[in-house]
Design a protein around this motif. Structure first.
Motif, PDB file in Angstrom:
ATOM      1  N   LEU A  85       0.799  -1.135   0.034  1.00  0.00           N
ATOM      2  CA  LEU A  85      -0.089  -0.125   0.195  1.00  0.00           C
ATOM      3  C   LEU A  85       1.072   1.311  -0.088  1.00  0.00           C
ATOM      4  N   LEU A  86       0.753   2.159  -0.969  1.00  0.00           N
ATOM      5  CA  LEU A  86       1.847   3.239  -1.270  1.00  0.00           C
ATOM      6  C   LEU A  86       0.768   4.375  -1.164  1.00  0.00           C
ATOM      7  N   VAL A  87       0.940   5.451  -0.234  1.00  0.00           N
ATOM      8  CA  VAL A  87       0.117   6.764  -0.163  1.00  0.00           C
ATOM      9  C   VAL A  87       1.101   7.689  -0.281  1.00  0.00           C
ATOM     10  N   TYR A  88       0.921   8.723  -1.342  1.00  0.00           N
ATOM     11  CA  TYR A  88       1.866   9.948  -1.347  1.00  0.00           C
ATOM     12  C   TYR A  88       0.888  10.976  -0.758  1.00  0.00           C
ATOM     13  N   PHE A  89       1.707  11.718  -0.107  1.00  0.00           N
ATOM     14  CA  PHE A  89       1.192  12.863   0.859  1.00  0.00           C
ATOM     15  C   PHE A  89       2.033  14.196   0.455  1.00  0.00           C
ATOM     16  N   LYS A  90       1.784  15.239   0.324  1.00  0.00           N
ATOM     17  CA  LYS A  90       2.274  16.574   0.418  1.00  0.00           C
ATOM     18  C   LYS A  90       2.050  17.467   1.602  1.00  0.00           C
ATOM     19  N   LEU A  91       3.129  18.310   1.853  1.00  0.00           N
ATOM     20  CA  LEU A  91       3.127  19.200   2.954  1.00  0.00           C
ATOM     21  C   LEU A  91       2.110  20.275   2.792  1.00  0.00           C
ATOM     22  N   THR A  92       1.147  20.500   3.552  1.00  0.00           N
ATOM     23  CA  THR A  92       0.073  21.389   3.494  1.00  0.00           C
ATOM     24  C   THR A  92       0.764  22.869   3.450  1.00  0.00           C
ATOM     25  N   ASP A  93      -0.053  23.630   2.833  1.00  0.00           N
ATOM     26  CA  ASP A  93       0.432  25.023   2.836  1.00  0.00           C
ATOM     27  C   ASP A  93       0.556  25.793   4.115  1.00  0.00           C
ATOM     28  N   GLN A  94      -0.012  25.284   5.018  1.00  0.00           N
ATOM     29  CA  GLN A  94       0.032  25.943   6.247  1.00  0.00           C
ATOM     30  C   GLN A  94       1.507  25.425   7.059  1.00  0.00           C
ATOM     31  N   THR A  95       1.368  23.961   6.868  1.00  0.00           N
ATOM     32  CA  THR A  95       2.691  23.543   7.293  1.00  0.00           C
ATOM     33  C   THR A  95       4.004  24.061   6.865  1.00  0.00           C
ATOM     34  N   LYS A  96       4.006  24.428   5.364  1.00  0.00           N
ATOM     35  CA  LYS A  96       4.924  25.179   4.561  1.00  0.00           C
ATOM     36  C   LYS A  96       5.281  26.222   5.327  1.00  0.00           C
ATOM     37  N   GLN A  97       4.162  27.142   5.658  1.00  0.00           N
ATOM     38  CA  GLN A  97       4.441  28.471   6.441  1.00  0.00           C
ATOM     39  C   GLN A  97       5.181  28.249   7.685  1.00  0.00           C
ATOM     40  N   HIS A  98       4.665  27.255   8.472  1.00  0.00           N
ATOM     41  CA  HIS A  98       5.058  26.905  10.024  1.00  0.00           C
ATOM     42  C   HIS A  98       6.512  26.667   9.629  1.00  0.00           C
ATOM     43  N   ILE A  99       6.965  26.096   8.844  1.00  0.00           N
ATOM     44  CA  ILE A  99       8.407  25.738   8.583  1.00  0.00           C
ATOM     45  C   ILE A  99       9.308  26.889   8.142  1.00  0.00           C
ATOM     46  N   LEU A 100       8.683  27.600   7.153  1.00  0.00           N
ATOM     47  CA  LEU A 100       9.163  28.717   6.623  1.00  0.00           C
ATOM     48  C   LEU A 100       9.537  30.022   7.498  1.00  0.00           C
ATOM     49  N   SER A 101       8.589  29.990   8.454  1.00  0.00           N
ATOM     50  CA  SER A 101       8.589  31.173   9.496  1.00  0.00           C
ATOM     51  C   SER A 101       9.788  31.292  10.369  1.00  0.00           C
ATOM     52  N   ASN A 102      10.118  32.619  10.571  1.00  0.00           N
ATOM     53  CA  ASN A 102      11.469  32.596  11.409  1.00  0.00           C
ATOM     54  C   ASN A 102      10.935  32.341  13.073  1.00  0.00           C
ATOM     55  N   ASN A 103       9.604  32.259  13.289  1.00  0.00           N
ATOM     56  CA  ASN A 103       9.246  31.774  14.649  1.00  0.00           C
ATOM     57  C   ASN A 103       9.462  30.216  15.302  1.00  0.00           C
ATOM     58  N   ASP A 104       9.941  30.145  16.247  1.00  0.00           N
ATOM     59  CA  ASP A 104      10.379  29.055  16.824  1.00  0.00           C
ATOM     60  C   ASP A 104       9.030  28.270  17.190  1.00  0.00           C
ATOM     61  N   ASN A 105       8.470  27.129  16.453  1.00  0.00           N
ATOM     62  CA  ASN A 105       7.082  26.630  16.926  1.00  0.00           C
ATOM     63  C   ASN A 105       7.509  25.023  17.000  1.00  0.00           C
ATOM     64  N   ASN A 106       6.444  24.382  17.456  1.00  0.00           N
ATOM     65  CA  ASN A 106       6.727  23.017  17.640  1.00  0.00           C
ATOM     66  C   ASN A 106       6.626  22.014  16.402  1.00  0.00           C
ATOM     67  N   ILE A 107       5.828  22.578  15.539  1.00  0.00           N
ATOM     68  CA  ILE A 107       5.440  21.850  14.286  1.00  0.00           C
ATOM     69  C   ILE A 107       6.890  21.859  13.372  1.00  0.00           C
ATOM     70  N   SER A 108       7.636  22.834  13.236  1.00  0.00           N
ATOM     71  CA  SER A 108       8.848  23.184  12.732  1.00  0.00           C
ATOM     72  C   SER A 108       9.945  22.326  13.319  1.00  0.00           C
TER      73      SER A 108
END
Length: 336
Positions: A183-206
């Motif tokens: 079983l192969l399931v392909y996912f992509k980062l959501t736009d909201q998750t991308k914003q968390h990762i690229l933000s300069n704020n220290d957050n638990n998701i990033s």
């Protein structure tokens, strides 16, 4: 395997989690050199695109979808003994990754599957692998950041290896000597998750995601899965299967002895879960579901699957569902 002592902070053996690898309780994770995963040739194909159309037989049944189920996971103060919300679980927020594509491949005994050469991937997956995020870096070398958001690949592939043959309590079948369903399931980062990762704020998701992809898989023994049958009252899969459902339906379990994470920059993250390494009871449960011809099960069973990283330090809380999906028709997992 060496038994380990229970540790409630890690939830390895309390009332909300269980270990599907063990016949008698939690066990120590195997050493790194014991965690080998196979990823070569593919064979029989059933592919479901992001619009849920069956490309093999043109069947338009809605066989799967992104999951809208709410799961109970550790809250922000779960580990804080001084807080009123100590050990409190909360409803999950939207997943960090969204599913794009689900496909089922089959291999015969002795055959392997190459997860880097899966035919028929839709444009939605390919586009994410080729996308260059302008916020990644001001560097002119776009190829360096192709398919990436900061240091994370945009695509996450969940690869589950499932048994086709009846498990035996006396012998151990493996993916190397038995036919298997992949079983192969392909996912992509959501736009909201991308914003968390690229933000300069220290957050638990990033913090969680960037720790997760570090070399040598530092969160290897934190991998958790939830499998939830939405309508157990309408499904009968036998005495043993029904008992397992009553005990464990919707409960998170640690699957570190069966899961391996690999990171391929500019391509994808791959998590391979080998059900052959589960206990006899759990292997038999999977087999019963996959091979059933009971119309009441095939027509009624709706199964949600979610996976996430167990939060064991405050920086990784509240827990976040990495990805989830719903299987609405079990025929998608059965042999032709």
């Amino acid at each position: 395997n060496i038994k380990i002592e229970n540790n409630n902070d890690f939830d390895n053996n309390n009332d909300d989690d269980f270990n599907p690898l063990s016949e008698s309780g939690p066990q120590e994770a195997p050493a790194d050199d014991e965690r080998k995963v196979d990823d070569d040739d593919d064979d029989n194909i059933i592919s479901i695109d992001e619009n849920n159309n069956n490309n093999t037989n043109n069947n338009n049944l809605q066989q799967w979808s992104p999951s809208d189920e709410i799961f109970q996971i550790r809250g922000r103060h779960y580990l804080d003994k001084q807080h009123v919300d100590y050990k409190v679980k909360v409803s999950s927020s939207p997943s960090l990754y969204e599913p794009l594509y689900l496909t089922v491949r089959r291999t015969n005994a002795g055959e392997t599957i190459d997860i880097h050469n899966i035919e028929g991937l839709p444009e939605s997956v390919i586009n994410e692998q080729n996308k260059v995020n302008s916020d990644n870096n001001d560097n002119d070398d776009a190829d360096e950041f192709k398919g990436m958001t900061s240091t994370l690949p945009n695509i996450l592939l969940l690869h589950q290896i499932l048994p086709v043959e009846q498990p035996s309590v006396w012998s151990t079948t493996t993916k190397e000597n038995s036919p298997s369903i992949h079983l192969l399931v392909y996912f992509k980062l959501t736009d909201q998750t991308k914003q968390h990762i690229l933000s300069n704020n220290d957050n638990n998701i990033s913090s969680l995601l960037k720790t997760w992809i570090q070399p040598h898989d530092p969160l290897y023994d934190h991998w958790k899965t939830i499998i939830k049958l939405r309508n157990p009252e309408t499904v009968d899969i036998g005495i043993v299967g029904n008992q397992l459902i009553r005990q464990y339906n919707g409960k998170p379990f640690l699957s570190y002895g069966s899961a391996q994470r690999d990171v391929y920059p500019n391509d994808k993250i791959v998590v391979t879960v080998d059900v052959y390494k589960f206990s006899y009871a759990m292997r038999n449960f999977y087999y019963s579901i996959l091979q059933t011809d009971d119309e009441s099960v095939l027509n009624n069973a709706v199964i949600d699957m979610a996976f996430f990283i167990e939060g064991r330090v405050p920086e990784h809380l509240p827990e976040s569902i990495l990805g989830s999906f719903t299987i609405k028709d079990l025929r998608i997992l059965q042999e032709n």
